[in-house]
Enzyme design. Sequence first.
Site, PDB file in Angstrom:
ATOM      1  N   GLY A  61      83.317  16.211  13.623  1.00  0.00           N
ATOM      2  CA  GLY A  61      84.286  15.744  14.606  1.00  0.00           C
ATOM      3  C   GLY A  61      85.366  14.851  14.053  1.00  0.00           C
ATOM      4  CG  HIS A  96      76.087   7.673   6.565  1.00  0.00           C
ATOM      5  ND1 HIS A  96      75.800   8.836   7.247  1.00  0.00           N
ATOM      6  CD2 HIS A  96      76.524   6.799   7.497  1.00  0.00           C
ATOM      7  CE1 HIS A  96      76.033   8.657   8.530  1.00  0.00           C
ATOM      8  NE2 HIS A  96      76.475   7.443   8.714  1.00  0.00           N
ATOM      9  CG  LEU A 110      78.008  -9.751   4.682  1.00  0.00           C
ATOM     10  CD1 LEU A 110      77.941 -10.546   3.386  1.00  0.00           C
ATOM     11  CD2 LEU A 110      76.634  -9.677   5.337  1.00  0.00           C
ATOM     12  CD  GLU A 163      85.920  12.499  17.115  1.00  0.00           C
ATOM     13  OE1 GLU A 163      85.533  11.328  16.949  1.00  0.00           O
ATOM     14  OE2 GLU A 163      85.148  13.470  17.212  1.00  0.00           O
TER      15      GLU A 163
END
Length: 774
Positions: free
Chosen positions: A447, A709, A26, A499
Amino acid sequence: MTAKPAAAAARATVYGYPRQGPDRELKKAVEGYWKGRVSADALRETAAGLRRSNWRQLAEAGIHEVPSGDFSFYDHVLDTSVMVGAVPERHRAAVRADALDGYFAMARGNQDIAPLEMTKWFDTNYHYLVPELAPETVFCADSAKQVAEFREALALGHTPRPVLVGPVTYLLLAKPAPGVDVEFEPLTLLDRLLPVYAEVLADLRAAGAAWVQLDEPALVQDRTPAELDAVARAYRELGGLTDRPRLLVASYFDRLGDALPVLAKSPVEGLALDFTESAAGNVEDLAAAGGLPGKRLVAGVVNGRNIWINDYEKSLATLGTLLGLADQVDVAASCSLLHVPLDTEPESDIDPEILRWLAFARQKTKEVVTLAAGLTAGTDAIAQQIAANRADLASRADSPVTYDPVVQARADAVTDAEGRRSQPYPERAASQRAHLALPLLPTTTIGSFPQTGELRAARADLRAGRIDTIRYDQRIEAEIAEVISFQEKAGLDVLVHGEPERNDMVQYFAEQLTGYLATRHGWVQSYGTRYVRPPVLAGDISRPDPMTVRWTSYAQSLTGRPVKGMLTGPVTMLAWSFVRDDQPLGDTARQVALALRDEVNDLEAAGTSVIQVDEPALRETLPLRTADHAAYLAWATESFRLTTSGVRPDTQIHTHMCYAEFGDIVEAIDDLDADVISLEAARSHMQVAHELAEHGYPREAGPGVYDIHSPRIPSIREAVALLRKGLEAIPAERLWVNPDCGLKTRGWPETRTSLENLVAAAREVRADLAAEKA
C-alpha cells in the site's frame, strides 16, 4: 465508601516509563546515529539525559521506587538477549567489532546480515525482537547495562528498582534458531539460563539494589503443567540464592491463573499483579490461594494500556480488599507506561472538558500517587481529588461526544445477510480472474510508498498555513503520479497510489470519522524508532464523507492497470487506537465496520476493482486466554465481513496482516472470506505459507518476500528462493508476490531496487514454471 488506612504506608511505583522524550529525542538521536550525523557518545548522552528526566519526573510526582533498566535504544527483549549472551552466530562478529553497531544489526540487519525476527508483545502494538536459541546455546552474563543504569539513578538520589524480563518469559518468547528442529523447546534451556540470572542478580545486589523486578507476563497465558513446574523450579532456585536482592515477580495484561499459587508459594518476597478490568479475576484467585502472607503485593489498579482516567472510588475499593491479603500493599499502574503517551499537557487542540477524561503517563503517575495516599491515610485525605474525579467521570458519561442515537440504531439493525458476500469464493474467484486478467504469480505492494521529507514538510506547511489546500493537493497529485509511473516501469501488476496524503494508517481515517479524537503529541513506541500517535476512540462512530475515493480515482486515471483502494480494517482501527472502555469492543467494531462499508461501496462505485482492507491487528488483539478466543474472533471476523460484503462478486477483496503468529487463527483468517491475503513471511522463512497449507486455506495468498523493516535490499536470488519455498505450500495459481508490509518507512533508492528485484524474481519463477509445464 471510606477506605481504612493501610497498616504500613503504601508505596507508589511504576514498572516502566515512555522512553522517547517529549519531542521524540531518542528517535532522532538513534536515527541520526544510523545516518552518521550523531556520534555514539552523543547518542549515549541523549539517552542518559532522557533517563535523568524520567526519574526526576517520577520522583517529583511522588513515586517512591523508580524503575531502572527499562530504558532501551531499541527493545527490552533484545536487551535481555544481550544480558544473557544469546547473540546469534551471524551477529557475533558485528557485536565483537562494535557492541552498539552489533546491537542494531541484530535489530535491523544490514546488507550482509539478516536481523532477528520481530513480532508483537503479547496483545499490544509494541513489537519485540524474538530471541533465537538452539540446543547448543551457551549463555553468559553481561549485566553492564543493568548495573550502570541502576547506579545512575542511585547517584541522582533516587530509589531505583531494576526491571528485567524474567527467565521463564524470556524462554517462552524465544524461537528455535534458523536451521534448528522446530520441535526444539527453548524452555528446556532453563537450567542453563538460571545461573546467568543468578549472576546478574548478584551484580545488582553488589551495586546496592534492594529489590529487583522480574517481569513474567507470559504466565498470564494458558500454561501447561510442565511449564508451571518450570516456573516453580526457576523461582525456587532464584529465591533460594543467598547473594541477591529481594525479588518482585510481576505479571500483567490478564489474570495470572494457575501460575498464581505457584508464585505465591515460591521463596520470593513480592508479587506485582494486574487488577484492572481485564485481570479482575486476580482478586478472587489471590484470596483462593490464601493471599500472600509475609510478602509484598504491588497492585496494578491504574490501567497502563489505555488513556482514560482512573475511577478512584473503584480502585480504592479494590485496594481495600487487597489489604487483607498481603503484609504490604503498594500501588502501581497495571503494566509499564511504555504503552501510553507521555503527557496530556501539550494537547492544546483537544477541548479542555474532554482533556479531563484523559490520563497519559504523567497523569497516570499522579493517579498512582493519589491512590497510594488514599490507601495509606484513608479517603478523607484525598476527598478533594475523589470529588473532582467523580465529576470528570460523569462529564464523560453524559457527553454528546460519547453517544449518537443514529449510529446506535444503525448498528442494532444489522442483519446476518449484510455480513456475507453474495457468492461463495470459488465463483467469485472465477469472475475476478476474468475481470482482472492478471498473470500467474501477480505482483503488488502492500500500500504505502516512502514518506519523503518533502511530503512531511508539505503536511507541516499546510498545518502552519504556509501553503493553501490547492498547493498541497498539487503536491500529493505529483507524488501519486510518480508512484504510478515507477510501478508501471518496474512491471508491477496491481498498483497502489502510495498513500502520500496519509500520516498514519489509522490516524488518517480517525481524523475523518466522527467519534474519534486526534492528538498532536501522543506518541507511543511501536518498535525501535517507529512511533505512532494512536487516536482516541471517544464515542459512537460514523463517516460523514468519502475518505479515500478522490485519491484512488485520480491514481486509476493515470494507468490502465488496476489500482487498489486501501483501507484500514475495523479491528485494527480499534487495536491501534485508545479505544473506549464504556461499551463492549464488539459493539464499537460494528460501528467502525459500518462506516468503512460505506467507503468500500463508494470505492467500487467509482470504478475500483481491487480493494484492500488491512487487518494487521487481528492476531495481536487475540485474548491471551484460549477460553476467550471464540467470542473475540466471532465479532472480529464479523466486523471485517460487514465492511467488505457489500461489493459485486468480481470486485476482489484483499487483506493484509504482519508480524504476529498466525498458526492459531488460520480458521479465523479463512472466516474473513477475503479473496486474497498478504502476510509477513520473509523473516520467518515462509512459515506462514505452510501454516495456511496445513489448514487447507483455499484462497489466494501473498506471503511476503521482502522484509521492509530492515534496510537490506533482497537480491533476486533471495526472492526466488522464498517464492520457491512458498510454492511448496501454495499452488502457483493462488500465490501472489509482494513485500511483507507497507513501504512508508523505507527510502526511495532501496525501494526501487527491492521492488525491481521482486518483479524480476516473479518473472524468473513464472518462466521456470512454464518451462516445467512444457
